[in-house]
Design a protein around this motif. Structure first.
Motif, PDB file in Angstrom:
ATOM      1  N   PRO A 738       0.814  -1.233   0.000  1.00  0.00           N
ATOM      2  CA  PRO A 738       0.000   0.000   0.000  1.00  0.00           C
ATOM      3  C   PRO A 738       0.836   1.266   0.000  1.00  0.00           C
ATOM      4  O   PRO A 738       0.362   2.317  -0.438  1.00  0.00           O
ATOM      5  CB  PRO A 738      -0.833  -0.140   1.288  1.00  0.00           C
ATOM      6  CG  PRO A 738      -0.080  -1.117   2.137  1.00  0.00           C
ATOM      7  CD  PRO A 738       0.583  -2.056   1.182  1.00  0.00           C
ATOM      8  N   ARG A 739       2.069   1.172   0.446  1.00  0.00           N
ATOM      9  CA  ARG A 739       2.926   2.361   0.461  1.00  0.00           C
ATOM     10  C   ARG A 739       3.380   2.744  -0.947  1.00  0.00           C
ATOM     11  O   ARG A 739       3.793   3.879  -1.184  1.00  0.00           O
ATOM     12  CB  ARG A 739       4.141   2.105   1.349  1.00  0.00           C
ATOM     13  CG  ARG A 739       3.804   1.905   2.820  1.00  0.00           C
ATOM     14  CD  ARG A 739       4.969   1.398   3.627  1.00  0.00           C
ATOM     15  NE  ARG A 739       5.390   0.055   3.199  1.00  0.00           N
ATOM     16  CZ  ARG A 739       6.286  -0.689   3.848  1.00  0.00           C
ATOM     17  NH1 ARG A 739       6.857  -0.212   4.950  1.00  0.00           N
ATOM     18  NH2 ARG A 739       6.619  -1.884   3.402  1.00  0.00           N
ATOM     19  N   VAL A 740       3.283   1.778  -1.869  1.00  0.00           N
ATOM     20  CA  VAL A 740       3.736   2.014  -3.243  1.00  0.00           C
ATOM     21  C   VAL A 740       2.569   1.969  -4.235  1.00  0.00           C
ATOM     22  O   VAL A 740       2.474   2.800  -5.135  1.00  0.00           O
ATOM     23  CB  VAL A 740       4.793   0.964  -3.641  1.00  0.00           C
ATOM     24  CG1 VAL A 740       5.222   1.155  -5.088  1.00  0.00           C
ATOM     25  CG2 VAL A 740       5.987   1.036  -2.702  1.00  0.00           C
ATOM     26  N   HIS A 741       1.685   1.005  -4.043  1.00  0.00           N
ATOM     27  CA  HIS A 741       0.675   0.711  -5.054  1.00  0.00           C
ATOM     28  C   HIS A 741      -0.712   1.269  -4.756  1.00  0.00           C
ATOM     29  O   HIS A 741      -1.610   1.120  -5.596  1.00  0.00           O
ATOM     30  CB  HIS A 741       0.551  -0.807  -5.226  1.00  0.00           C
ATOM     31  CG  HIS A 741       1.836  -1.486  -5.606  1.00  0.00           C
ATOM     32  ND1 HIS A 741       2.360  -2.545  -4.901  1.00  0.00           N
ATOM     33  CD2 HIS A 741       2.710  -1.214  -6.609  1.00  0.00           C
ATOM     34  CE1 HIS A 741       3.495  -2.930  -5.458  1.00  0.00           C
ATOM     35  NE2 HIS A 741       3.739  -2.133  -6.488  1.00  0.00           N
ATOM     36  N   ALA A 742      -0.917   1.848  -3.589  1.00  0.00           N
ATOM     37  CA  ALA A 742      -2.259   2.310  -3.231  1.00  0.00           C
ATOM     38  C   ALA A 742      -2.772   3.356  -4.215  1.00  0.00           C
ATOM     39  O   ALA A 742      -2.017   4.218  -4.689  1.00  0.00           O
ATOM     40  CB  ALA A 742      -2.253   2.876  -1.819  1.00  0.00           C
ATOM     41  N   VAL A 743      -4.057   3.262  -4.519  1.00  0.00           N
ATOM     42  CA  VAL A 743      -4.710   4.188  -5.451  1.00  0.00           C
ATOM     43  C   VAL A 743      -5.474   5.235  -4.661  1.00  0.00           C
ATOM     44  O   VAL A 743      -6.144   4.911  -3.664  1.00  0.00           O
ATOM     45  CB  VAL A 743      -5.673   3.416  -6.380  1.00  0.00           C
ATOM     46  CG1 VAL A 743      -6.436   4.372  -7.286  1.00  0.00           C
ATOM     47  CG2 VAL A 743      -4.900   2.398  -7.200  1.00  0.00           C
ATOM     48  N   ASP A 744      -5.356   6.480  -5.095  1.00  0.00           N
ATOM     49  CA  ASP A 744      -6.102   7.549  -4.440  1.00  0.00           C
ATOM     50  C   ASP A 744      -7.598   7.286  -4.582  1.00  0.00           C
ATOM     51  O   ASP A 744      -8.063   6.888  -5.660  1.00  0.00           O
ATOM     52  CB  ASP A 744      -5.757   8.894  -5.087  1.00  0.00           C
ATOM     53  CG  ASP A 744      -6.352  10.068  -4.331  1.00  0.00           C
ATOM     54  OD1 ASP A 744      -7.572  10.312  -4.495  1.00  0.00           O
ATOM     55  OD2 ASP A 744      -5.610  10.724  -3.584  1.00  0.00           O
ATOM     56  N   PRO A 745      -8.376   7.490  -3.516  1.00  0.00           N
ATOM     57  CA  PRO A 745      -9.819   7.213  -3.586  1.00  0.00           C
ATOM     58  C   PRO A 745     -10.521   7.908  -4.743  1.00  0.00           C
ATOM     59  O   PRO A 745     -11.475   7.358  -5.314  1.00  0.00           O
ATOM     60  CB  PRO A 745     -10.334   7.708  -2.232  1.00  0.00           C
ATOM     61  CG  PRO A 745      -9.163   7.572  -1.318  1.00  0.00           C
ATOM     62  CD  PRO A 745      -7.961   7.878  -2.163  1.00  0.00           C
ATOM     63  N   LYS A 746     -10.058   9.081  -5.134  1.00  0.00           N
ATOM     64  CA  LYS A 746     -10.712   9.814  -6.208  1.00  0.00           C
ATOM     65  C   LYS A 746     -10.536   9.124  -7.562  1.00  0.00           C
ATOM     66  O   LYS A 746     -11.322   9.354  -8.485  1.00  0.00           O
ATOM     67  CB  LYS A 746     -10.162  11.237  -6.264  1.00  0.00           C
ATOM     68  CG  LYS A 746     -10.472  12.070  -5.024  1.00  0.00           C
ATOM     69  CD  LYS A 746      -9.867  13.454  -5.132  1.00  0.00           C
ATOM     70  CE  LYS A 746     -10.144  14.274  -3.879  1.00  0.00           C
ATOM     71  NZ  LYS A 746      -9.522  15.624  -3.945  1.00  0.00           N
ATOM     72  N   GLU A 747      -9.499   8.297  -7.682  1.00  0.00           N
ATOM     73  CA  GLU A 747      -9.231   7.615  -8.946  1.00  0.00           C
ATOM     74  C   GLU A 747      -9.793   6.201  -8.974  1.00  0.00           C
ATOM     75  O   GLU A 747      -9.678   5.493  -9.961  1.00  0.00           O
ATOM     76  CB  GLU A 747      -7.717   7.567  -9.198  1.00  0.00           C
ATOM     77  CG  GLU A 747      -7.067   8.937  -9.304  1.00  0.00           C
ATOM     78  CD  GLU A 747      -5.560   8.836  -9.494  1.00  0.00           C
ATOM     79  OE1 GLU A 747      -5.073   7.696  -9.695  1.00  0.00           O
ATOM     80  OE2 GLU A 747      -4.886   9.863  -9.434  1.00  0.00           O
ATOM     81  N   MET A 748     -10.409   5.783  -7.875  1.00  0.00           N
ATOM     82  CA  MET A 748     -10.904   4.421  -7.777  1.00  0.00           C
ATOM     83  C   MET A 748     -12.202   4.221  -8.551  1.00  0.00           C
ATOM     84  O   MET A 748     -12.917   5.173  -8.863  1.00  0.00           O
ATOM     85  CB  MET A 748     -11.178   4.071  -6.301  1.00  0.00           C
ATOM     86  CG  MET A 748      -9.961   3.858  -5.457  1.00  0.00           C
ATOM     87  SD  MET A 748     -10.479   3.434  -3.759  1.00  0.00           S
ATOM     88  CE  MET A 748      -8.884   3.061  -3.031  1.00  0.00           C
ATOM     89  N   HIS A 749     -12.490   2.967  -8.836  1.00  0.00           N
ATOM     90  CA  HIS A 749     -13.826   2.628  -9.332  1.00  0.00           C
ATOM     91  C   HIS A 749     -14.860   3.064  -8.298  1.00  0.00           C
ATOM     92  O   HIS A 749     -14.600   3.044  -7.087  1.00  0.00           O
ATOM     93  CB  HIS A 749     -13.933   1.117  -9.557  1.00  0.00           C
ATOM     94  CG  HIS A 749     -13.223   0.654 -10.792  1.00  0.00           C
ATOM     95  ND1 HIS A 749     -13.597  -0.473 -11.473  1.00  0.00           N
ATOM     96  CD2 HIS A 749     -12.163   1.176 -11.472  1.00  0.00           C
ATOM     97  CE1 HIS A 749     -12.797  -0.642 -12.516  1.00  0.00           C
ATOM     98  NE2 HIS A 749     -11.920   0.343 -12.526  1.00  0.00           N
ATOM     99  N   TYR A 750     -16.033   3.401  -8.767  1.00  0.00           N
ATOM    100  CA  TYR A 750     -17.073   3.850  -7.843  1.00  0.00           C
ATOM    101  C   TYR A 750     -17.413   2.777  -6.808  1.00  0.00           C
ATOM    102  O   TYR A 750     -17.668   3.071  -5.641  1.00  0.00           O
ATOM    103  CB  TYR A 750     -18.334   4.238  -8.617  1.00  0.00           C
ATOM    104  CG  TYR A 750     -18.225   5.555  -9.346  1.00  0.00           C
ATOM    105  CD1 TYR A 750     -17.385   6.556  -8.875  1.00  0.00           C
ATOM    106  CD2 TYR A 750     -18.974   5.808 -10.483  1.00  0.00           C
ATOM    107  CE1 TYR A 750     -17.286   7.758  -9.536  1.00  0.00           C
ATOM    108  CE2 TYR A 750     -18.893   7.022 -11.159  1.00  0.00           C
ATOM    109  CZ  TYR A 750     -18.035   7.996 -10.675  1.00  0.00           C
ATOM    110  OH  TYR A 750     -17.938   9.186 -11.322  1.00  0.00           O
TER     111      TYR A 750
END
Length: 1017
Positions: A738-750
């Protein structure tokens, strides 16, 4: 309408080819009957049926990203026990309390430990209490608070003394010899209990516990005693107390057990009136009138000093039809007495209670002794005759009458419960409860005073230690004037939160019942009452000077010095001078010790921090309502005018699965050591500590808590299901940091954003549950979240992205980001209950360095950014459509259906468009959520819809005001939808699609040549 055409499938395949370099995505879609979803049979196991008959099993396994984790699905037997002990060692369970005490924290949470009694092995009652406390402590520590929790033991008292001495008793032993044996026994019990508490995973500094036999503790106790004495709350008096002949000591109310099956020999006896009341004499009654009394304790009749009546009641002189005897009874009781005597009673005169004043009776067993008729408020009409035989030496209410009318309180019973010489030669040395009762009844019969004897089954007080009946007898004892403290205590309780609230009534009732508290005991193993007596006058010497000096000695040497040091050291010249007392030779030290309820009741003064010696919570069983809860309250109110606790948590008892009290005779005792380590019988499995903890947490602790094989097996199975979920989460996080690969919530699928929103809601609910001491509700919230939101919903729709999308694709990383947050949130939420499992999961979880532990890293990370009420409406609207769709094809594979969703133009349609921009899609977020092959979003059903297509109507309520307005002024819009699902028939079109290495091939060869023009990057 033809909902699926070959051209559409071909376009879809082309689109898949552009977005993935792995063969598994295309192949698995082909094998799932043209679905855009992967079909997986169970968490962590992909179903990969070969396209061609006879193909080798697992041929395409490497083409999908299957879950991989070393986290074991199940641990049993010795492996489970070894793993728990390994976790405790590796994760620093022993040092955790000291670590959190050393860290900086804005707030402190203080849970004051009620000391268990050091007289035996650990039992399930201990487990229920200690684990319940530990769950709350670990929760508060995870939230960042500094926990103050010092375990303690109640080390003094008769039960320890009796067990330490065994059958030999105190015969021939000095007080110091008795104390040494009792201390050794207590130390052994403490060591066994402490080891068990540690094995259960209870967090504490086990090298810094408190013991009521420690010198520092005893010194604090003496200081509280002195302050209460100086304020007049502690005094010495000669009055009736509960006395245990079997223990040869006075007892307090809290040391009694009431046996509802006790059998007494009740009698109706007559006291002839030697002097009629003036009002009665004026009536000119002929013959002797006898007052008829009823008592369940005929042995007290020799000590009778009066007969009491109710001033406002009505009384009648009645004539027996069978003997013509005249009897005085309450008018209200006449019918009952007539039935009892099996004769008619003729009323010859009626009087009010106040008109009985001045009457004098002859004592039935003591010639020439006369006793008066006296008014009293404690007389009732529930049983008997309405006239009460009164023996001030043997009854609390009787003593009150004696105090008012200056009656004698002479005691005829010794410390062994036998009549003394004052009772006369016929009764001397007879045990009052047995042969003494027999003799008194015989004496009543001989003098003609016995009217009737009957067997009476009623509730009677017993010594809680020896299980033998007690008597009431007067002796010179030390008391606390609880009547003077009662109103202050009630006022203090109003500021205390009580869980459950129903226990507050019991607390107040117990306070009302206690008019005084006898705190002196005639034993050796205890804290000595710090008093000296004048040799000649018997006057007590106790003041701040004497007690302060003794407190310093006790702190340094322990209370043994009371017996070991000479009086000159205990009462030095300067102390005598300050006390304005005579020479030390005029005084002797007292021999009584303090009640153990006073011992433990002042623990707030000895253990809690001096800045604010008030705990956030006291947590004990319901037996402490009249015990430690009350003794702590009374002593604290007396000294500081406030309760020592902000909240009280009252839990029930552990009982068998049949609801029976545990006893060795019934064979239903459950040993916590056997629960954890298994029994000698191989059929009794080793459950481990976490199963024991789950049992505590899952139970409704505010009532009786049942335990047995069924409850433990259920707990083990529940943990097994939880492990399964955690393994699925861990397996799908392989290679994710998660420190490298985590996706910002705004860019996530709904859908992923929605799940973070749900995780935040879950964290709020579970936090509230723990805050209410309701771990059972926390478990129910956890299980509902896993079952409804994860297993049945999210896990079922994301497997395509997890297994078939490129490893580093945005969609897959978005999903993994949510799974990591889910893993973290679920693990932390269950950590207070299952610390061993939580730390085991944390060792396998990504995102932290080696050596870190879960309990040092905080509570659930619930970001406010995750709160998306608008998104919630969109996804839950889609979920409503999904539920309607799935219910229309029960037992069928949704991936085989082409779904058309028809929604009238409006808000719901706009919400669905946010999940699927195109009118038709096989890869939209709406299609993923529906798990259908393709979703068509339209404002009306197509005209060419086959007549046999399954249709389903539904509606969905949408909040128009926003989240903040839901409670204040909700406004809703009801939107309707219609769905149709058609089964696909295009399997043959794509069954020849195969993979070669990491390349795509759209040719339809029966075999794959090594060089093929169809292979493309």
């Amino acid at each position: 309408m033809l909902l699926c055409r070959v051209s559409a499938v071909s376009q879809t395949l082309t689109r898949w080819g552009r977005r993935s370099h792995r063969g598994g995505g295309l192949l698995h879609r082909a094998l799932s009957l043209s679905s855009s979803r992967c079909h997986v049979e169970s968490p962590g196991e992909v179903s990969a049926q070969p396209a061609k008959a006879g193909a080798a099993p697992g041929l395409y396994r490497d083409t999908v990203l299957l879950p991989r984790s070393e986290f074991p699905m199940r641990l049993t037997g010795q492996k489970l026990l070894d793993r728990e002990l390994q976790i405790q060692q590796e994760c620093g369970f022993a040092d955790l309390y000291s670590w959190q005490r050393a860290r900086k924290a804005k707030k402190e949470f203080c849970l004051h430990d009620g000391p268990p009694y050091a007289n035996g092995d650990p039992h399930v009652g201990h487990a229920l209490n200690k684990i319940l406390k530990d769950i709350r402590n670990r929760f508060e520590m995870l939230r960042g608070r500094q926990v103050h929790y010092v375990p303690g033991w109640d080390c003094h008292g008769l039960p320890i003394e009796l067990k330490a001495l065994g059958e030999s008793g105190t015969s021939g032993l000095s007080p110091m010899q008795i104390r040494q044996k009792a201390r050794q026994f207590a130390e052994g019990a403490i060591a066994r209990q402490k080891a068990a508490f540690q094995r259960w995973g209870v967090m504490a500094d086990w090298d810094q516990c408190y013991y009521t036999y420690d010198g520092a503790y005893e010194a604090a106790q003496l200081k509280v005693f002195q302050k209460m004495h100086a304020k007049g709350f502690i005094y010495q008096d000669y009055k009736p107390v509960f006395w245990s002949p079997s223990s040869r000591t006075a007892l307090a109310e809290a040391e009694l057990e009431y046996n509802p099956e006790h059998v007494s020999r009740a009698v109706y006896a007559t006291f002839p009136l030697s002097t009629l009341p003036p009002e009665m004499a004026s009536e000119g009654l002929e013959g002797v009138v006898s007052v008829l009394v009823w008592t369940t304790q005929p042995w007290t009749i020799p000590a009778n000093q009066a007969v009491c009546y109710m001033p406002n009641a009505q009384y009648s002189v009645v004539k027996r039809a069978d003997t013509s005897q005249l009897l005085l009874v309450a008018t209200e009781r006449t019918a009952g007495v007539a039935a009892l005597l099996a004769t008619e009673l003729e009323t010859v005169g009626t009087f009010t209670g106040s008109q009985l004043e001045g009457g004098i009776c002859k004592h039935p067993t003591i010639p020439d002794k006369e006793v008066p008729l006296l008014p009293a408020n404690h007389v009732t009409m529930a049983k008997g005759t309405g006239l009460v035989h009164t023996a001030p030496a043997h009854g609390m209410e009787d003593y009150s009458v004696a105090s008012q009318f200056k009656l004698s309180v002479e005691c005829m019973v010794d410390e062994d419960g036998k009549f003394t010489d004052l009772a006369g030669p016929d009764l001397q040395n007879l045990s009052v409860m047995t042969e003494g009762t027999d003799k008194v009844i015989s004496m009543l019969a001989e003098c003609g005073a016995l009217v009737k004897e009957e067997r009476c089954v009623h509730s009677y007080p017993y010594d809680w230690r020896t299980k033998q009946p007690v008597v009431i007898r007067p002796s010179k004892q030390w008391f606390i004037n609880t009547a003077a403290l009662k109103d202050k205590a009630k006022e203090a309780l109003q500021k205390v939160r009580v869980l459950p609230e129903s226990a507050r009534g019991s607390l107040l009732t117990m306070l009302d019942r206690r008019t005084y508290w006898c705190i002196s005991r005639q034993r050796s193993w205890g804290v000595p009452i710090p008093v000296f007596y004048h040799r000649e006058t018997g006057e007590a010497l106790i003041n701040k000077h004497t007690v302060s000096h003794l407190a310093e000695l006790f702190k340094e040497k322990g209370s043994d010095c009371w017996w070991e040091l000479p009086v000159e050291t205990l009462l030095p010249e300067q102390v005598l001078k300050n006390s304005k007392a005579g020479p030390v030779t005029d005084y002797v030290r007292g021999e009584d010790v303090l009640d153990i309820w006073f011992d433990s009741g002042v623990s707030w003064a000895a253990v809690l921090e001096e800045s604010d010696p008030r705990a956030d919570a006291y947590v004990e069983g319901k037996d402490q309502i009249g015990g430690w809860f009350q003794s702590s309250l009374l002593t604290s109110v007396a000294v500081r005018n406030k309760a020592p606790y902000k909240s009280l948590v009252v839990h029930g008892f552990a009982v068998s699965e049949k609801g029976e009290k545990m006893s060795k005779s019934l064979g239903n005792v459950v040993d916590p050591d056997v629960i954890i380590n298994g029994g000698k019988d191989p059929s009794v499995p080793a459950y481990g500590a976490d199963v024991l903890r789950w049992w505590v947490a899952e139970s409704n602790v505010f009532s009786e808590v049942q335990i047995g094989p069924a409850a433990l097996t259920s707990a083990r199975d529940s943990i097994g299901k939880l492990r399964n979920t955690l393994k699925f989460l861990l397996g799908n996080l392989q290679g994710f940091d998660p420190r490298v690969h985590a996706v910002d919530p705004k860019e996530m699928h709904y859908i992923d954003q929605y799940m973070l929103h749900q995780l935040r809601e879950y964290s709020i609910k579970v936090t509230d549950a723990y805050s209410e001491f309701n771990a059972g509700r926390a478990i129910r919230v956890l299980q509902a979240f896993i079952t409804r939101d994860l297993s049945s919903f999210y896990f079922s729709i994301i497997k395509d992205r997890l297994y078939c999308d490129p490893e580093d694709s945005l969609g897959r990383r978005s999903c993994q980001t949510v799974l990591e947050e889910m893993l973290d949130g679920v693990t932390r939420s269950v950590a207070p209950i299952l610390p061993h499992l939580a730390e085991e999961v944390y060792l396998h979880a990504p995102g932290h360095d080696g050596g870190e532990t879960l309990f040092k890293s905080g509570w659930i990370n619930s970001s406010s950014v995750w709160r998306r009420p608008g998104l919630e409406e969109a996804v839950e609207g889609a979920i409503a459509i999904r539920d309607s769709f799935l219910s229309s094809i029960p037992g069928k594979n949704a991936a085989q259906y082409d779904l058309t969703v028809a929604i009238e133009p409006g808000l719901l349609f706009e919400l669905m468009e946010s999940l699927q921009e195109d009118a038709t899609s096989t890869s939209s977020q709406l299609a993923e959520l529906m798990t259908a092959a393709r979703v068509n979003l339209t404002s009306g059903l197509p005209r060419d819809l086959p007549p046999d297509a399954p249709l389903s109507h539904g509606s969905f309520l949408i909040n128009l005001e926003g989240e903040e307005q839901r409670r204040a002024r909700p406004e809703w819009s009801e939107e309707s939808f219609l769905i149709a699902a058609l089964l696909l028939h295009v399997i043959l079109v794509i069954t020849h699609v195969i993979t070669y290495g990491k390349h795509w091939c759209n040719n339809t060869c029966s075999e794959c040549p090594q060089e093929c023009p169809g292979l493309k990057d």
